[in-house]
Design a protein around this motif. Structure first.
Motif, PDB file in Angstrom:
ATOM      1  N   ILE A 151       0.830  -1.297   0.210  1.00 42.74           N
ATOM      2  CA  ILE A 151       0.169  -0.154  -0.005  1.00 42.74           C
ATOM      3  C   ILE A 151       0.946   1.108   0.098  1.00 42.74           C
ATOM      4  CG2 ILE A 151      -1.920   1.427   1.188  1.00 42.74           C
ATOM      5  CD1 ILE A 151      -2.471  -1.631   0.177  1.00 42.74           C
ATOM      6  N   ASP A 152       0.718   2.111  -0.920  1.00 45.25           N
ATOM      7  CA  ASP A 152       1.645   3.382  -1.335  1.00 45.25           C
ATOM      8  C   ASP A 152       0.631   4.643  -1.401  1.00 45.25           C
ATOM      9  OD1 ASP A 152       3.220   5.157  -1.680  1.00 45.25           O
ATOM     10  OD2 ASP A 152       4.461   4.155  -3.262  1.00 45.25           O
ATOM     11  N   GLU A 153       0.353   5.210  -0.518  1.00 43.23           N
ATOM     12  CA  GLU A 153      -0.861   6.347  -0.585  1.00 43.23           C
ATOM     13  C   GLU A 153      -0.094   7.353  -1.558  1.00 43.23           C
ATOM     14  OE1 GLU A 153      -1.751   7.657   3.240  1.00 43.23           O
ATOM     15  OE2 GLU A 153      -3.030   5.690   3.644  1.00 43.23           O
ATOM     16  N   GLU A 154       1.309   7.336  -1.818  1.00 45.10           N
ATOM     17  CA  GLU A 154       1.785   8.594  -2.690  1.00 45.10           C
ATOM     18  C   GLU A 154       1.303   8.305  -4.218  1.00 45.10           C
ATOM     19  OE1 GLU A 154       5.824   9.172  -1.938  1.00 45.10           O
ATOM     20  OE2 GLU A 154       5.607   9.380  -0.067  1.00 45.10           O
ATOM     21  N   ILE A 155       0.952   7.182  -4.499  1.00 45.46           N
ATOM     22  CA  ILE A 155       0.608   6.990  -5.886  1.00 45.46           C
ATOM     23  C   ILE A 155      -0.841   7.571  -6.290  1.00 45.46           C
ATOM     24  CG2 ILE A 155       2.248   5.016  -6.149  1.00 45.46           C
ATOM     25  CD1 ILE A 155      -0.288   3.157  -6.261  1.00 45.46           C
ATOM     26  N   ILE A 156      -1.554   7.836  -5.175  1.00 45.15           N
ATOM     27  CA  ILE A 156      -2.911   8.591  -5.225  1.00 45.15           C
ATOM     28  C   ILE A 156      -3.817   7.478  -5.753  1.00 45.15           C
ATOM     29  CG2 ILE A 156      -4.287  10.500  -6.311  1.00 45.15           C
ATOM     30  CD1 ILE A 156      -1.535  11.974  -6.615  1.00 45.15           C
ATOM     31  N   GLY A 157      -3.683   6.845  -6.631  1.00 40.61           N
ATOM     32  CA  GLY A 157      -4.735   5.930  -7.275  1.00 40.61           C
ATOM     33  C   GLY A 157      -4.124   5.067  -8.389  1.00 40.61           C
ATOM     34  N   GLY A 158      -4.817   4.156  -8.922  1.00 43.88           N
ATOM     35  CA  GLY A 158      -4.348   3.326  -9.867  1.00 43.88           C
ATOM     36  C   GLY A 158      -3.591   2.039  -9.551  1.00 43.88           C
ATOM     37  N   ILE A 159      -2.772   1.577 -10.219  1.00 46.28           N
ATOM     38  CA  ILE A 159      -1.873   0.556  -9.860  1.00 46.28           C
ATOM     39  C   ILE A 159      -0.616   0.512 -10.561  1.00 46.28           C
ATOM     40  CG2 ILE A 159      -2.827  -0.896 -11.980  1.00 46.28           C
ATOM     41  CD1 ILE A 159      -2.831  -3.349  -9.838  1.00 46.28           C
ATOM     42  N   TRP A 160       0.395  -0.050  -9.700  1.00 45.53           N
ATOM     43  CA  TRP A 160       1.943  -0.270 -10.296  1.00 45.53           C
ATOM     44  C   TRP A 160       2.101  -1.676 -10.066  1.00 45.53           C
ATOM     45  CZ3 TRP A 160       6.304  -1.957  -8.054  1.00 45.53           C
ATOM     46  CH2 TRP A 160       7.567  -1.482  -8.720  1.00 45.53           C
ATOM     47  N   VAL A 161       2.698  -2.433 -11.260  1.00 45.72           N
ATOM     48  CA  VAL A 161       2.910  -3.663 -10.882  1.00 45.72           C
ATOM     49  C   VAL A 161       4.412  -3.831 -11.557  1.00 45.72           C
ATOM     50  CG1 VAL A 161       2.389  -6.059 -11.684  1.00 45.72           C
ATOM     51  CG2 VAL A 161       0.532  -4.340 -11.228  1.00 45.72           C
ATOM     52  N   ARG A 162       5.197  -4.804 -10.949  1.00 47.56           N
ATOM     53  CA  ARG A 162       6.600  -5.165 -11.548  1.00 47.56           C
ATOM     54  C   ARG A 162       6.429  -6.696 -11.390  1.00 47.56           C
ATOM     55  NH1 ARG A 162      11.025  -3.905  -7.780  1.00 47.56           N
ATOM     56  NH2 ARG A 162      10.859  -6.064  -7.007  1.00 47.56           N
ATOM     57  N   VAL A 163       6.729  -7.446 -12.406  1.00 43.51           N
ATOM     58  CA  VAL A 163       6.895  -8.740 -12.611  1.00 43.51           C
ATOM     59  C   VAL A 163       8.658  -8.752 -13.196  1.00 43.51           C
ATOM     60  CG1 VAL A 163       6.364 -10.601 -13.752  1.00 43.51           C
ATOM     61  CG2 VAL A 163       4.704  -9.142 -12.973  1.00 43.51           C
ATOM     62  N   LYS A 164       9.332  -9.557 -12.335  1.00 43.08           N
ATOM     63  CA  LYS A 164      10.803  -9.728 -12.711  1.00 43.08           C
ATOM     64  C   LYS A 164      11.294  -8.172 -13.120  1.00 43.08           C
ATOM     65  CE  LYS A 164      12.445 -13.783 -14.263  1.00 43.08           C
ATOM     66  NZ  LYS A 164      13.092 -14.019 -13.374  1.00 43.08           N
ATOM     67  N   ASP A 165      11.830  -7.759 -14.334  1.00 42.92           N
ATOM     68  CA  ASP A 165      12.485  -6.686 -14.518  1.00 42.92           C
ATOM     69  C   ASP A 165      11.389  -5.601 -15.336  1.00 42.92           C
ATOM     70  OD1 ASP A 165      14.511  -6.990 -13.532  1.00 42.92           O
ATOM     71  OD2 ASP A 165      15.531  -7.777 -15.340  1.00 42.92           O
ATOM     72  N   ASP A 166      10.213  -6.155 -15.624  1.00 38.41           N
ATOM     73  CA  ASP A 166       9.187  -5.322 -16.339  1.00 38.41           C
ATOM     74  C   ASP A 166       8.082  -4.702 -15.144  1.00 38.41           C
ATOM     75  OD1 ASP A 166      10.239  -6.728 -18.679  1.00 38.41           O
ATOM     76  OD2 ASP A 166       8.431  -8.486 -18.545  1.00 38.41           O
ATOM     77  N   VAL A 167       7.942  -3.297 -15.644  1.00 41.12           N
ATOM     78  CA  VAL A 167       7.158  -2.455 -14.837  1.00 41.12           C
ATOM     79  C   VAL A 167       6.035  -2.019 -15.551  1.00 41.12           C
ATOM     80  CG1 VAL A 167       7.000  -0.429 -13.472  1.00 41.12           C
ATOM     81  CG2 VAL A 167       9.229  -1.800 -13.393  1.00 41.12           C
ATOM     82  N   TYR A 168       4.725  -2.091 -14.970  1.00 42.65           N
ATOM     83  CA  TYR A 168       3.473  -1.410 -15.591  1.00 42.65           C
ATOM     84  C   TYR A 168       3.111  -0.383 -14.717  1.00 42.65           C
ATOM     85  CZ  TYR A 168       4.118  -5.972 -17.940  1.00 42.65           C
ATOM     86  OH  TYR A 168       4.446  -7.061 -18.855  1.00 42.65           O
ATOM     87  N   ASP A 169       2.894   0.814 -15.146  1.00 40.50           N
ATOM     88  CA  ASP A 169       2.750   1.935 -14.075  1.00 40.50           C
ATOM     89  C   ASP A 169       1.245   2.413 -14.696  1.00 40.50           C
ATOM     90  OD1 ASP A 169       2.400   4.038 -12.759  1.00 40.50           O
ATOM     91  OD2 ASP A 169       4.839   4.419 -12.853  1.00 40.50           O
ATOM     92  N   GLY A 170       0.368   2.209 -14.173  1.00 43.14           N
ATOM     93  CA  GLY A 170      -0.954   2.780 -14.322  1.00 43.14           C
ATOM     94  C   GLY A 170      -1.418   3.720 -13.305  1.00 43.14           C
ATOM     95  N   THR A 171      -0.517   4.258 -12.599  1.00 42.89           N
ATOM     96  CA  THR A 171      -0.878   5.135 -11.435  1.00 42.89           C
ATOM     97  C   THR A 171      -1.293   6.605 -11.845  1.00 42.89           C
ATOM     98  OG1 THR A 171       1.301   5.851 -11.009  1.00 42.89           O
ATOM     99  CG2 THR A 171       0.756   3.900  -9.740  1.00 42.89           C
TER     100      THR A 171
END
Length: 184
Positions: A143-163
């Motif tokens: 839980i990271d309130e600084e991202i405000i909303g949305g989702i951040w996902v890391r699988v291995k070295d891949d990052v998906y940032d929808g925050t």
């Protein structure tokens, strides 16, 4: 602070578990110990305390865990206490878990959100990333309130940032770079 030693401990334990064909048993024991430390921070504080003798610490470890966990894991706890490294245990657990899950073909998705996920959201994430990686997925949530909303996902070295924070940062950079061009 985490260092390379916890990675080495985690990997060594993984190799022993593979050799003994006890990958899941070790993982279950490690998770159980972590749960005990979370539920009883006094135990962890006792094991850290510099004025308590090593013999007393080892006696308590034995009383709490002997017969309840694999002997190799009890030896690991003993070693950590003897070397004043009991705080490394959580990192050793994480490293061991990563090795064990990878061995089983399961990938770990580190997921950050501003609020806790519900079961439906967790399942949607697992399904989506299972398809992307053609693999089963385990989720570690932060839980990271600084991202405000949305989702951040890391699988291995891949990052998906929808925050929302990421989108606002991108908008800010775009606005600043556009204003510099117009001014200059």
């Amino acid at each position: 602070m985490r260092d390379v030693a916890s990675l080495k401990y985690g990997y060594a334990l993984y190799e022993v578990a593979l050799k003994e064909d006890k990958l899941d048993e070790y993982l279950e024991d490690l998770k159980g110990i972590l749960d005990v430390f979370k539920a009883s921070p006094e135990l962890l504080e006792f094991l850290r305390h510099p004025e308590i003798t090593l013999q007393n610490k080892l006696a308590v470890l034995s009383n709490v865990f002997r017969g309840r966990i694999q002997d190799e894991i009890l030896r690991l706890l003993d070693l950590l206490v003897r070397n004043d490294r009991i705080d490394d245990f959580r990192y050793i657990y994480k490293d061991y878990r990563k090795f064990a899950l990878e061995h089983k073909g399961i990938k770990i998705a580190l997921v950050k959100t501003a609020v806790p996920l519900n079961d439906e959201e967790r399942n949607l994430i697992k399904v989506k990333f299972s398809k992307i990686y053609d693999s089963d997925i385990e989720i570690d949530e932060i839980i990271d309130e600084e991202i405000i909303g949305g989702i951040w996902v890391r699988v291995k070295d891949d990052v998906y940032d929808g925050t929302i924070k990421s989108k606002l940062d991108t908008m800010k950079k775009t606005l600043l770079s556009n204003s510099e061009v117009e001014i200059g």
